[in-house]
Each structure stands twice: as C-alpha cells, then as structure tokens.
Design an enzyme around this catalytic site. Structure first.
Site, PDB file in Angstrom:
ATOM      1  N   ASP A  45       0.678  -1.353  -0.036  1.00  0.00           N
ATOM      2  CA  ASP A  45       0.101   0.038  -0.004  1.00  0.00           C
ATOM      3  C   ASP A  45       0.917   1.282   0.184  1.00  0.00           C
ATOM      4  OD1 ASP A  45       0.996  -0.043   2.654  1.00  0.00           O
ATOM      5  OD2 ASP A  45      -1.129   0.329   3.407  1.00  0.00           O
ATOM      6  N   SER A  46       2.275   0.864   0.021  1.00  0.00           N
ATOM      7  CA  SER A  46       3.252   2.261  -0.125  1.00  0.00           C
ATOM      8  C   SER A  46       2.904   2.757  -1.419  1.00  0.00           C
ATOM      9  CB  SER A  46       4.546   1.729   0.032  1.00  0.00           C
ATOM     10  OG  SER A  46       4.739   0.532  -0.878  1.00  0.00           O
ATOM     11  N   ASP A  84      -1.173  -6.445  -0.470  1.00  0.00           N
ATOM     12  CA  ASP A  84      -1.093  -5.756   0.824  1.00  0.00           C
ATOM     13  C   ASP A  84      -2.372  -5.172   1.135  1.00  0.00           C
ATOM     14  OD1 ASP A  84       0.106  -4.933   3.178  1.00  0.00           O
ATOM     15  OD2 ASP A  84       1.116  -3.038   2.321  1.00  0.00           O
ATOM     16  N   LYS A 114      -0.610  -9.584   3.073  1.00  0.00           N
ATOM     17  CA  LYS A 114      -0.029  -9.080   4.099  1.00  0.00           C
ATOM     18  C   LYS A 114      -0.967  -8.213   4.798  1.00  0.00           C
ATOM     19  CE  LYS A 114       3.174  -5.809   3.822  1.00  0.00           C
ATOM     20  NZ  LYS A 114       2.430  -4.582   5.002  1.00  0.00           N
ATOM     21  N   GLU A 116      -1.206  -5.552   8.419  1.00  0.00           N
ATOM     22  CA  GLU A 116      -0.539  -5.096   9.609  1.00  0.00           C
ATOM     23  C   GLU A 116      -1.139  -5.251  10.817  1.00  0.00           C
ATOM     24  OE1 GLU A 116      -0.067  -0.796   9.077  1.00  0.00           O
ATOM     25  OE2 GLU A 116       0.848  -1.171   7.057  1.00  0.00           O
ATOM     26  N   GLU A 183       9.479  -4.094  10.818  1.00  0.00           N
ATOM     27  CA  GLU A 183       9.593  -2.839  10.334  1.00  0.00           C
ATOM     28  C   GLU A 183      10.366  -2.059  11.326  1.00  0.00           C
ATOM     29  OE1 GLU A 183       6.784  -0.913   7.387  1.00  0.00           O
ATOM     30  OE2 GLU A 183       8.099   0.776   7.584  1.00  0.00           O
TER      31      GLU A 183
HETATM   32  O1  KIV Z   1       3.572  -1.084   1.902  1.00  0.00           O
HETATM   33  C1  KIV Z   1       4.822  -1.526   1.631  1.00  0.00           C
HETATM   34  O2  KIV Z   1       5.378  -1.382   0.788  1.00  0.00           O
HETATM   35  C2  KIV Z   1       5.107  -2.106   3.167  1.00  0.00           C
HETATM   36  C3  KIV Z   1       6.789  -2.339   3.323  1.00  0.00           C
HETATM   37  C4  KIV Z   1       6.973  -2.369   4.631  1.00  0.00           C
HETATM   38  C5  KIV Z   1       7.425  -3.010   2.329  1.00  0.00           C
HETATM   39  O3  KIV Z   1       4.410  -2.740   3.629  1.00  0.00           O
END
Ligand code: KIV
Length: 266
Positions: A45-46, A84, A114, A116, A183
């Site tokens: 999500d970056s 993500d 992924k 968080e 992280e």
């Molecule tokens: O969104 C992202 O790019 C991440 C980084 C920690 C790699 O979660």
C-alpha cells in the site's frame, strides 16, 4: 501461477538461505523485479505514497490495490506475489477481512496477503488460513498506525516494547501466519524474533539477522525523493537518468535534431 510458494519460504529459512523481496506496483517494474530473481513481490500500500503522491498510505482503497495487483501478476512468472491489505479493509470485522483478502487471490491473482498488526489480527489470520489464504503479518512500525504512533518512528526500543513485539510475533505465528514482516526495530530485536520463530521473518529496517529483507522498489532505484529512511540503500538513480533523457529529448526537438532521417519514413 507463480513458481515460488510459501513452502519455498519455509524451506529457505530451514536451509539458512536469505529470502529476497521488493515491492512493485505495475507491469514494467514487476517484470524487472521478477527477471532479477527476487523471491517475492509485495504489491504494497506504499503505492499510495510512491505512485499516487499521497501524504501517507491511509487513503488507498481495495479497488486500487486490486488494480495494481492485476498488473503485477500479469508480469510475474516466478516470484510469489503478495497483496497488501489497505487501511480499513480488515479492521472492521473478520468477515470483511476475509472477503477482501479473497479478492487479492480471486481478482488480483496473488498467492498471499499481508496485514499490519499483531495480537489484534490473530483471529483474522486464523480465519484466512482456514480458508487457504496465506497471510504474512507485519509488526513493528506499521504505517497504517501513524496517528497512534505519532509518525514513522523506530519501535521496540524499550525492554517492555521489545518484549511485547516478541510476544506478538509468537501470537501471529501460532495463528498461522506463513511469515512475518518486521519494520523499523532495533537489529538485536530483529535477531531474537528471527531466531525464535520457525516461520521466516522478513526485515525492513530490522537489521541483517532477519531471514530475508524487503525494501520499497522506488527507494532502491532512486525514484522517490520526498524522504529516504535510514534503512534504505539506494542502488540506482533512475530519477536522474530519466530527467537527463527527457531534457535531451526536449533539447533535440528544439534544435531540430529529433527526429532525424533514422526515425523518419520515406
Ligand atoms: O506497503 C509496503 O510497501 C510495505 C513495506 C513495509 C514494504 O508494507
């Protein structure tokens, strides 16, 4: 169907081989990352910050993530593609989380997601794993929590905070996560967590002892200049190269050097 699977991740950990990961958000860069032999591509999500120019990752939507994941999976032949979960795609309920995670596999063509969080997402991880959706958990600095954390700050610096992260790492492993992203934590803590877990720990700013490393592609190739975190190593300056090429293109048009006979039809 990509070749690298969660089983290869676990095998690499057992054999003491480092796992390599990068983010990618579109077809051309995902092709390059895959061709370089990187093990897994995270459609992070970056992208909100490095592609969309947003201040942080919070406004990124599920539809945007699926749009980018499709481009990446179309390009990748070998790496594992991980989608993500964006802010508020999983926090409200396990049911919603399950539906959104499923979209990454069904519509996006990803092999895993992924998310968080630590203990608070253990139930989500359990439900997804039960539905055959492999989950990578993400603890330490979690950018979706910037308002609670008060900015992008290194986590786990006090003994109490470090113990809490170790505990969270075990909780997500027990819940069924196939790997864990760490992280911005002290390198000693990265070492302890990597050694204590039987699933691979992938670090970003978590020191050299993690089972693998990930960075944001645009940081690695010098395409994001707003800020460069301490944990980033820049291996190229694509922004400079692109700027030079485009300036030369403009200058050649203006002085009549482009197009020449070579680029013209008779
Ligand atoms: O969104 C992202 O790019 C991440 C980084 C920690 C790699 O979660």
């Amino acid at each position: 169907m990509s070749n690298i699977t969660i089983h290869d991740f676990l095998k690499k950990k057992k054999e003491g081989k480092k796992i390599t990961m990068l983010t990618a958000y579109d077809y051309p860069f995902a092709r390059i990352v895959d061709e370089a032999g990187i093990d897994a591509v995270l459609v992070g999500d970056s992208l909100g910050m490095v592609v969309q120019g947003l201040e942080n990752t919070l406004p990124v939507t599920m539809d945007e993530m699926i749009y980018h994941t499709k481009m990446v999976t179309r390009a990748v032949k070998n790496a594992m593609v991980i989608g993500d979960m964006p802010f508020m795609s999983y926090q409200a309920s396990i049911e919603e989380a399950l539906k959104n995670a499923g979209r990454f596999l069904k519509e996006g063509g990803a092999s895993a997601v992924k998310m968080e969080g630590g203990a608070e997402i253990a139930g989500h991880i359990r439900a997804m794993t039960k539905s055959d959706i492999p989950v990578m958990a993400h603890i330490g600095l979690t950018p979706q929590s910037i308002h609670r954390m008060g900015g992008y700050k290194v986590q786990g610096k006090t003994e109490e905070a470090a113990m809490k992260l170790i505990e969270e790492a075990h909780i997500v492993e027990d819940a069924g996560a196939f790997s864990l992203l760490l992280e911005a934590i002290p390198m000693g803590l990265g070492k302890i967590i990597s050694e204590e877990l039987s699933i691979p720990a992938i670090g970003i700013g978590a020191g050299p002892h993690c089972d693998g490393q990930i960075l944001v592609l645009h940081d690695v190739i010098g395409l994001f200049e707003r800020f460069v975190p301490k944990f980033v190593k820049q291996y190229a300056n694509v922004k400079e190269d692109a700027l030079k090429a485009i300036k030369t293109f403009k200058e050649e048009i203006e002085r009549g050097a482009f197009p020449s006979d070579e680029q013209s039809f008779r």
